[in-house]
Design a protein around this motif. Structure first.
Motif, PDB file in Angstrom:
ATOM      1  N   GLY A  68       0.790  -1.224   0.000  1.00 16.45           N
ATOM      2  CA  GLY A  68       0.000   0.000   0.000  1.00 16.45           C
ATOM      3  C   GLY A  68       0.824   1.276   0.000  1.00 16.45           C
ATOM      4  O   GLY A  68       1.997   1.296  -0.380  1.00 16.45           O
ATOM      5  N   MET A  69       0.215   2.350   0.485  1.00 22.77           N
ATOM      6  CA  MET A  69       0.769   3.688   0.351  1.00 22.77           C
ATOM      7  C   MET A  69       1.974   3.977   1.247  1.00 22.77           C
ATOM      8  O   MET A  69       2.614   5.018   1.097  1.00 22.77           O
ATOM      9  CB  MET A  69      -0.327   4.720   0.613  1.00 22.77           C
ATOM     10  CG  MET A  69      -1.435   4.703  -0.437  1.00 22.77           C
ATOM     11  SD  MET A  69      -0.811   4.951  -2.117  1.00 22.77           S
ATOM     12  CE  MET A  69      -0.282   6.656  -2.022  1.00 22.77           C
ATOM     13  N   ALA A  70       2.297   3.076   2.155  1.00 28.69           N
ATOM     14  CA  ALA A  70       3.527   3.246   2.934  1.00 28.69           C
ATOM     15  C   ALA A  70       4.749   3.198   2.014  1.00 28.69           C
ATOM     16  O   ALA A  70       5.812   3.709   2.346  1.00 28.69           O
ATOM     17  CB  ALA A  70       3.641   2.164   4.000  1.00 28.69           C
ATOM     18  N   GLY A  71       4.567   2.604   0.835  1.00 24.28           N
ATOM     19  CA  GLY A  71       5.665   2.514  -0.131  1.00 24.28           C
ATOM     20  C   GLY A  71       5.660   3.613  -1.173  1.00 24.28           C
ATOM     21  O   GLY A  71       6.452   3.586  -2.119  1.00 24.28           O
ATOM     22  N   ALA A  72       4.772   4.601  -1.013  1.00 24.10           N
ATOM     23  CA  ALA A  72       4.700   5.710  -1.974  1.00 24.10           C
ATOM     24  C   ALA A  72       5.852   6.686  -1.765  1.00 24.10           C
ATOM     25  O   ALA A  72       6.551   6.657  -0.748  1.00 24.10           O
ATOM     26  CB  ALA A  72       3.364   6.437  -1.825  1.00 24.10           C
ATOM     27  N   LYS A  73       6.024   7.592  -2.719  1.00 27.91           N
ATOM     28  CA  LYS A  73       7.087   8.595  -2.623  1.00 27.91           C
ATOM     29  C   LYS A  73       6.918   9.448  -1.372  1.00 27.91           C
ATOM     30  O   LYS A  73       7.885   9.894  -0.768  1.00 27.91           O
ATOM     31  CB  LYS A  73       7.067   9.474  -3.879  1.00 27.91           C
ATOM     32  CG  LYS A  73       8.189  10.492  -3.936  1.00 27.91           C
ATOM     33  CD  LYS A  73       8.189  11.237  -5.269  1.00 27.91           C
ATOM     34  CE  LYS A  73       8.553  10.292  -6.412  1.00 27.91           C
ATOM     35  NZ  LYS A  73       8.700  11.035  -7.701  1.00 27.91           N
ATOM     36  N   LEU A 108       6.116  -3.899  -0.266  1.00 32.14           N
ATOM     37  CA  LEU A 108       5.943  -4.369  -1.632  1.00 32.14           C
ATOM     38  C   LEU A 108       5.803  -3.190  -2.593  1.00 32.14           C
ATOM     39  O   LEU A 108       5.259  -2.142  -2.236  1.00 32.14           O
ATOM     40  CB  LEU A 108       4.704  -5.261  -1.740  1.00 32.14           C
ATOM     41  CG  LEU A 108       4.766  -6.585  -0.978  1.00 32.14           C
ATOM     42  CD1 LEU A 108       3.425  -7.293  -1.077  1.00 32.14           C
ATOM     43  CD2 LEU A 108       5.881  -7.472  -1.523  1.00 32.14           C
ATOM     44  N   PRO A 109       6.267  -3.353  -3.835  1.00 34.90           N
ATOM     45  CA  PRO A 109       6.142  -2.276  -4.830  1.00 34.90           C
ATOM     46  C   PRO A 109       4.730  -2.208  -5.393  1.00 34.90           C
ATOM     47  O   PRO A 109       3.920  -3.126  -5.212  1.00 34.90           O
ATOM     48  CB  PRO A 109       7.130  -2.709  -5.910  1.00 34.90           C
ATOM     49  CG  PRO A 109       7.086  -4.209  -5.850  1.00 34.90           C
ATOM     50  CD  PRO A 109       6.945  -4.533  -4.381  1.00 34.90           C
ATOM     51  N   GLY A 110       4.442  -1.112  -6.089  1.00 36.68           N
ATOM     52  CA  GLY A 110       3.182  -0.993  -6.807  1.00 36.68           C
ATOM     53  C   GLY A 110       3.391  -1.392  -8.254  1.00 36.68           C
ATOM     54  O   GLY A 110       4.399  -2.000  -8.609  1.00 36.68           O
ATOM     55  N   ILE A 111       2.419  -1.054  -9.093  1.00 42.73           N
ATOM     56  CA  ILE A 111       2.532  -1.311 -10.528  1.00 42.73           C
ATOM     57  C   ILE A 111       2.317   0.018 -11.256  1.00 42.73           C
ATOM     58  O   ILE A 111       1.429   0.797 -10.902  1.00 42.73           O
ATOM     59  CB  ILE A 111       1.502  -2.345 -11.010  1.00 42.73           C
ATOM     60  CG1 ILE A 111       1.778  -3.710 -10.360  1.00 42.73           C
ATOM     61  CG2 ILE A 111       1.543  -2.489 -12.531  1.00 42.73           C
ATOM     62  CD1 ILE A 111       0.794  -4.790 -10.761  1.00 42.73           C
ATOM     63  N   ALA A 112       3.143   0.279 -12.257  1.00 45.40           N
ATOM     64  CA  ALA A 112       3.046   1.516 -13.038  1.00 45.40           C
ATOM     65  C   ALA A 112       2.763   1.200 -14.499  1.00 45.40           C
ATOM     66  O   ALA A 112       3.292   0.232 -15.057  1.00 45.40           O
ATOM     67  CB  ALA A 112       4.346   2.310 -12.930  1.00 45.40           C
ATOM     68  N   ALA A 118      -1.940   7.058 -21.499  1.00 42.93           N
ATOM     69  CA  ALA A 118      -2.785   6.544 -20.411  1.00 42.93           C
ATOM     70  C   ALA A 118      -1.924   6.184 -19.198  1.00 42.93           C
ATOM     71  O   ALA A 118      -1.883   5.034 -18.766  1.00 42.93           O
ATOM     72  CB  ALA A 118      -3.562   5.319 -20.884  1.00 42.93           C
ATOM     73  N   PRO A 119      -1.207   7.174 -18.619  1.00 46.76           N
ATOM     74  CA  PRO A 119      -0.350   6.873 -17.464  1.00 46.76           C
ATOM     75  C   PRO A 119      -1.215   6.487 -16.265  1.00 46.76           C
ATOM     76  O   PRO A 119      -2.295   7.041 -16.056  1.00 46.76           O
ATOM     77  CB  PRO A 119       0.383   8.197 -17.218  1.00 46.76           C
ATOM     78  CG  PRO A 119      -0.550   9.239 -17.757  1.00 46.76           C
ATOM     79  CD  PRO A 119      -1.211   8.614 -18.949  1.00 46.76           C
ATOM     80  N   ASP A 120      -0.732   5.535 -15.473  1.00 46.62           N
ATOM     81  CA  ASP A 120      -1.524   5.102 -14.318  1.00 46.62           C
ATOM     82  C   ASP A 120      -0.620   4.395 -13.321  1.00 46.62           C
ATOM     83  O   ASP A 120       0.458   3.892 -13.679  1.00 46.62           O
ATOM     84  CB  ASP A 120      -2.645   4.160 -14.754  1.00 46.62           C
ATOM     85  CG  ASP A 120      -3.930   4.386 -13.980  1.00 46.62           C
ATOM     86  OD1 ASP A 120      -3.836   4.700 -12.772  1.00 46.62           O
ATOM     87  OD2 ASP A 120      -5.024   4.238 -14.551  1.00 46.62           O
ATOM     88  N   VAL A 121      -1.059   4.382 -12.072  1.00 47.88           N
ATOM     89  CA  VAL A 121      -0.307   3.695 -11.007  1.00 47.88           C
ATOM     90  C   VAL A 121      -1.281   3.044 -10.039  1.00 47.88           C
ATOM     91  O   VAL A 121      -2.432   3.459  -9.904  1.00 47.88           O
ATOM     92  CB  VAL A 121       0.595   4.685 -10.219  1.00 47.88           C
ATOM     93  CG1 VAL A 121       1.718   5.222 -11.091  1.00 47.88           C
ATOM     94  CG2 VAL A 121      -0.221   5.841  -9.649  1.00 47.88           C
ATOM     95  N   MET A 122      -0.804   2.014  -9.368  1.00 46.94           N
ATOM     96  CA  MET A 122      -1.571   1.385  -8.291  1.00 46.94           C
ATOM     97  C   MET A 122      -0.628   0.980  -7.168  1.00 46.94           C
ATOM     98  O   MET A 122       0.540   0.637  -7.404  1.00 46.94           O
ATOM     99  CB  MET A 122      -2.352   0.171  -8.797  1.00 46.94           C
ATOM    100  CG  MET A 122      -1.514  -1.030  -9.193  1.00 46.94           C
ATOM    101  SD  MET A 122      -2.483  -2.558  -9.399  1.00 46.94           S
ATOM    102  CE  MET A 122      -3.391  -2.226 -10.905  1.00 46.94           C
ATOM    103  N   ARG A 123      -1.122   1.047  -5.941  1.00 46.54           N
ATOM    104  CA  ARG A 123      -0.398   0.565  -4.760  1.00 46.54           C
ATOM    105  C   ARG A 123      -1.396  -0.103  -3.832  1.00 46.54           C
ATOM    106  O   ARG A 123      -2.386   0.508  -3.451  1.00 46.54           O
ATOM    107  CB  ARG A 123       0.292   1.711  -4.016  1.00 46.54           C
ATOM    108  CG  ARG A 123       1.570   2.155  -4.651  1.00 46.54           C
ATOM    109  CD  ARG A 123       2.431   2.973  -3.700  1.00 46.54           C
ATOM    110  NE  ARG A 123       3.611   3.463  -4.378  1.00 46.54           N
ATOM    111  CZ  ARG A 123       4.708   2.758  -4.578  1.00 46.54           C
ATOM    112  NH1 ARG A 123       4.780   1.515  -4.128  1.00 46.54           N
ATOM    113  NH2 ARG A 123       5.740   3.277  -5.203  1.00 46.54           N
TER     114      ARG A 123
END
Length: 310
Positions: A68-73, A108-112, A118-123
């Motif tokens: 999840g978002m603990a791994g965000a920038k 864990l990483p997300g997916i970009a 159509a840029p997109d990201v998920m966590r």
């Protein structure tokens, strides 16, 4: 008493969920709070995590796996992304260890989707996908993951090929609170108006270009013909979900239907929405999916580590 093997954490933007898990994947203790990334950034991620670990009496040596978002920038430690087309198995290989902690904590990483058009990201959702579909899922799957930011994902043979994010939940909150339509839903109780919801889903699905007009009908209909605040609320919700489904179902739908990974009220609403469109939806509980995904990742990470130490 069963011995705990690891701690699993789903750390969202506004929510925190922690499970103490044994080797068989059974939950021994659970914690939930509103200390998501936004709150933890102020309090301190280590302090929030330690407080919950203390409550469940997690041993000092027990490893922790976070998604999840603990791994965000802007989170605890940036965990980066796996780029599409992304094999779900690649998620397990790119977990980042939190530096400076005595306990082994991995994120864990997300997916970009690095597509200029159509840029997109998920966590966090990638872990639900892992738990719902498994590492070696054969064939094609179309997955709907409702939320504040809903995700629609196309997976083929265990690889995430493409996905799209829809701000449906956030738009509903803004429209129902910050526009003139707040007058229509004011005082709405918990009563359901399934007929109004399904009618709104169908109308928006058939004419998504009229979304802004269809939203206003919730107010106009109430003024001209009467109707309850609950009916207006269901019209807003159904309209926004119908527009989302118009886009999500615009491509080929697998014969098996759509995999619906959801929980609580959203699971109910989206099942009704698919029902209104006569589309098969195969429900998967979101909490169970994320726990299974974290369990698979934990087994892969620490089993591999132990094998290397032998």
């Amino acid at each position: 008493m069963t011995e705990p093997a690891y701690v699993a954490v789903d750390w969202g933007t506004s929510s925190f969920r922690l499970w103490l898990v044994d080797r068989a994947g059974q939950v021994l203790a659970e914690r939930r709070s509103g200390e998501g990334m936004l709150a933890a950034a102020r309090t301190g991620f280590p302090a929030v995590l330690q407080a919950h670990l203390a409550v469940v009496e997690a041993p000092a040596h027990l490893p922790v796996l976070v998604c999840g978002m603990a791994g965000a920038k802007t989170g605890w430690v940036e965990a980066g992304y796996v780029d599409t087309p992304a094999k779900l198995s690649a998620i397990l290989k790119q977990a980042v260890r939190v530096p400076g902690e005595a306990r082994d904590i991995r994120i864990l990483p997300g997916i970009a989707q690095r597509d200029a058009k159509a840029p997109d990201v998920m966590r966090g959702e990638e872990t639900q996908l892992l738990g719902a579909l498994g590492l070696d899922a054969a064939g094609e799957a179309l997955v709907c993951m409702p939320g504040t930011h809903s995700k629609w994902v196309r997976v083929k043979d265990g690889t995430v090929e493409r996905f799209s994010t829809f701000m449906t939940g956030e738009l509903f909150s803004a429209v129902s609170r910050e526009t003139i339509l707040s007058l229509a839903v004011a005082g709405a109780d918990d009563a359901e108006d399934i007929a109004s919801f399904k009618a709104a889903v169908k109308a928006a699905f058939d004419a998504p270009a009229f979304a802004a007009n269809l939203l206003f009908t919730a107010r106009a209909r109430q003024l001209l013909f009467g109707g309850t605040p609950a009916a207006a609320r269901e019209t807003l919700s159904g309209t926004l979900i119908g527009v989302e489904l118009a886009a999500g179902l615009s491509g080929t739908v697998p014969q098996a239907g759509v995999q619906l990974i959801a929980a609580g009220r959203l699971a109910v609403l989206y099942r009704l929405a698919f029902e209104a469109l006569s589309v098969t939806a195969n429900p998967v509980d979101a909490d169970e999916a994320v726990r299974r995904g974290l369990s698979m990742a934990a087994a892969a990470i620490w089993t591999k580590q132990k094998d290397c130490e032998r």
